[in-house]
Design a protein around this motif. Structure first.
Motif, PDB file in Angstrom:
ATOM      1  N   LEU A   1       0.837  -1.199   0.000  1.00  0.00           N
ATOM      2  CA  LEU A   1       0.000   0.000   0.000  1.00  0.00           C
ATOM      3  C   LEU A   1       0.874   1.252   0.000  1.00  0.00           C
ATOM      4  N   ARG A   2       1.920   1.245   0.791  1.00  0.00           N
ATOM      5  CA  ARG A   2       2.783   2.416   0.889  1.00  0.00           C
ATOM      6  C   ARG A   2       3.481   2.722  -0.433  1.00  0.00           C
ATOM      7  N   SER A   3       3.714   1.690  -1.226  1.00  0.00           N
ATOM      8  CA  SER A   3       4.413   1.878  -2.501  1.00  0.00           C
ATOM      9  C   SER A   3       3.614   2.738  -3.475  1.00  0.00           C
ATOM     10  N   ALA A   4       2.310   2.900  -3.226  1.00  0.00           N
ATOM     11  CA  ALA A   4       1.471   3.716  -4.106  1.00  0.00           C
ATOM     12  C   ALA A   4       1.644   5.203  -3.847  1.00  0.00           C
ATOM     13  N   ILE A   5       2.310   5.560  -2.754  1.00  0.00           N
ATOM     14  CA  ILE A   5       2.502   6.970  -2.406  1.00  0.00           C
ATOM     15  C   ILE A   5       3.744   7.469  -3.139  1.00  0.00           C
ATOM     16  N   LYS A   6       3.528   8.139  -4.245  1.00  0.00           N
ATOM     17  CA  LYS A   6       4.618   8.541  -5.128  1.00  0.00           C
ATOM     18  C   LYS A   6       4.950  10.024  -5.026  1.00  0.00           C
ATOM     19  N   LYS A   7       3.938  10.872  -4.861  1.00  0.00           N
ATOM     20  CA  LYS A   7       4.153  12.311  -4.996  1.00  0.00           C
ATOM     21  C   LYS A   7       4.212  13.048  -3.668  1.00  0.00           C
ATOM     22  N   SER A   8       3.507  12.553  -2.662  1.00  0.00           N
ATOM     23  CA  SER A   8       3.497  13.242  -1.377  1.00  0.00           C
ATOM     24  C   SER A   8       4.425  12.505  -0.418  1.00  0.00           C
ATOM     25  N   GLU A   9       3.913  12.105   0.743  1.00  0.00           N
ATOM     26  CA  GLU A   9       4.726  11.398   1.716  1.00  0.00           C
ATOM     27  C   GLU A   9       3.812  10.903   2.822  1.00  0.00           C
ATOM     28  N   VAL A  10       4.254   9.876   3.548  1.00  0.00           N
ATOM     29  CA  VAL A  10       3.519   9.419   4.722  1.00  0.00           C
ATOM     30  C   VAL A  10       3.621  10.498   5.801  1.00  0.00           C
ATOM     31  N   ALA A  11       2.559  10.670   6.574  1.00  0.00           N
ATOM     32  CA  ALA A  11       2.453  11.810   7.490  1.00  0.00           C
ATOM     33  C   ALA A  11       3.641  11.941   8.428  1.00  0.00           C
ATOM     34  N   ASN A  12       4.113  10.828   8.987  1.00  0.00           N
ATOM     35  CA  ASN A  12       5.169  10.922   9.994  1.00  0.00           C
ATOM     36  C   ASN A  12       6.525  11.306   9.392  1.00  0.00           C
ATOM     37  N   ARG A  13       6.612  11.359   8.062  1.00  0.00           N
ATOM     38  CA  ARG A  13       7.860  11.759   7.422  1.00  0.00           C
ATOM     39  C   ARG A  13       7.836  13.217   6.956  1.00  0.00           C
ATOM     40  N   ILE A  14       6.751  13.911   7.248  1.00  0.00           N
ATOM     41  CA  ILE A  14       6.663  15.321   6.865  1.00  0.00           C
ATOM     42  C   ILE A  14       7.266  16.174   7.978  1.00  0.00           C
ATOM     43  N   THR A  15       8.391  16.757   7.690  1.00  0.00           N
ATOM     44  CA  THR A  15       9.132  17.575   8.645  1.00  0.00           C
ATOM     45  C   THR A  15       9.468  18.915   8.006  1.00  0.00           C
TER      46      THR A  15
END
Length: 414
Positions: free
Chosen positions: A314-328
């Protein structure tokens, strides 16, 4: 950075800002913006689910929270009356939204005449009255009392998948005709019990894409005020591209207000203050966007548990943004650096049109435009990534090619 924001869109937003400042003072506009943000962040929504024992109240509570029946913190399910008190289950990502599992009305534990007092009905914003077999006189009495409180209720028929599965055995099976027969049965049952304008939603708690749940969701949104509707939309399961679009529309309503707050800070003559505030707004809002669209680790794990697919897939589908906990701050800085040239090219000449009007009263026009541009672009990316995750979650596993059988004595060559 993802999808480009057109010059026309930026021009429209600056025009809205100009109009707001033409009609109100800067301090009034900023004050109202902060009030609106606080209302959105602190609005609560309390959803009551009730019905006789065994109709699937607890399973629906869990499904609305994006959980299975077996996770830690899930509402307890069972074949007997497991709900002895009204119990609230906060949404795991947005705890201001609470789904309440209410005791069954008319059971030996909760007789109808005692029910309303014991469950404190004034607390809830709307009610779902559930049945899996037929609605009772007690359900009708309950609905009338809800009407007396000027609140909304919805008759919901659960476990429809079981009836459809049973009907499939018939040679002349037609699903649409079967569902209409079920709906007429429940409406006739309600009419016989004294409900003059019955409306029933047919659902399956295991699969919200089926039957009437999308219609129920849209009906709930239309019946709530703006603040409650916002709270509902942000927590609803991602069922389709249409749902993702409605979430995006709700988030877009925030961007102008947040950009205005960011621009207001630019007016304050303290070196570096605007930059610090902008990054704080950008980081916090991007994290919120990801959570609304289910792009955070907890949501991905819950989705993986429901659909039976690995989290990395599922995570592999996130191409353009980022998973929330990696937004710094560092992540936002990288986006900002990558978009500097594009942002300058698309907005510099627009500023020249507005600065003579706005410049004397609004020194933070650059902060406004930067915040607006980055949030708008990121929201486009988040919606696209959420759609990709949804596609993977709902896609069947590819079937393996048939294996050739080998005769005895024949060697299998790898």
């Amino acid at each position: 950075m993802g999808s480009a924001i057109s010059q026309e869109i930026v021009r429209d937003e600056l025009g809205k800002m100009k109009e707001a400042l033409d009609n109100n003072s800067l301090s009034d506009v900023i004050k109202q913006s902060n009030i609106n943000l606080n209302l959105l962040k602190n609005t609560t929504l309390d959803v009551a689910i009730t019905g006789v024992s065994g109709v699937g109240k607890s399973s629906l509570v869990n499904a609305l929270r994006g959980m299975t029946d077996f996770e830690e913190g899930a509402a307890e399910t069972g074949t007997v009356e497991t709900t002895m008190n009204a119990k609230g289950y906060p949404h795991p990502t947005f705890p201001k939204v609470t789904i309440w599992d209410l005791p069954g009305i008319g059971t030996p534990c909760f007789k109808a005449e005692e029910y309303l007092r014991k469950v404190n009905f004034e607390r809830y914003d709307f009610f779902m009255i559930l049945s899996s077999e037929r609605f009772t006189t007690n359900d009708i009495l309950l609905a009338r009392e809800i009407c007396n409180m000027n609140k909304k209720f919805y008759y919901v028929c659960t476990k429809v998948d079981r009836r459809v599965k049973s009907a499939r055995r018939q040679q002349s099976f037609n699903e649409e005709r079967t569902l209409e027969t079920i709906r007429k049965y429940y409406c006739a049952n309600l009419a016989k019990a004294g409900e003059f304008w019955p409306r029933v939603f047919l659902i399956c708690s295991w699969d919200f894409n089926k039957y009437d749940f999308p219609l129920l969701q849209k009906t709930l949104e239309n019946d709530l005020d703006d603040l409650k509707r916002y709270a509902l939309i942000t927590t609803m399961p991602n069922l389709s591209r249409e749902v993702l679009k409605r979430k995006k529309d709700a988030m877009e309503g925030l961007i102008w207000t947040l950009s205005l707050v960011s621009g207001a800070v630019g007016v304050i003559p303290i070196p570096g203050l605007s930059t610090v505030c902008d990054f704080g707004i950008l980081v916090g809002t991007m994290i919120d966007f990801c959570k609304v669209f289910g792009l955070d680790e907890d949501s991905l794990h819950r989705l993986a548990s429901r659909v039976g697919k690995p989290v990395p897939v599922l995570r592999s589908a996130i191409k353009k943004s980022e998973v929330a906990n990696r937004i710094t701050r560092e992540f936002v800085t990288r986006l900002w650096r990558r978009s500097t040239v594009c942002r300058t090219m698309t907005t510099a000449e627009i500023f020249l049109d507005f600065i003579p009007v706005l410049g004397s009263v609004f020194g933070g026009i650059g902060s406004f435009a930067t915040t607006f541009y980055m949030l708008k672009s990121f929201l486009n990316d988040v919606e696209e990534d959420a759609a990709n995750v949804l596609a993977i979650a709902t896609a069947p596993y590819p079937s393996l090619p048939p294996q050739r059988k080998f005769r005895r004595g024949e060697l299998k060559v790898n």
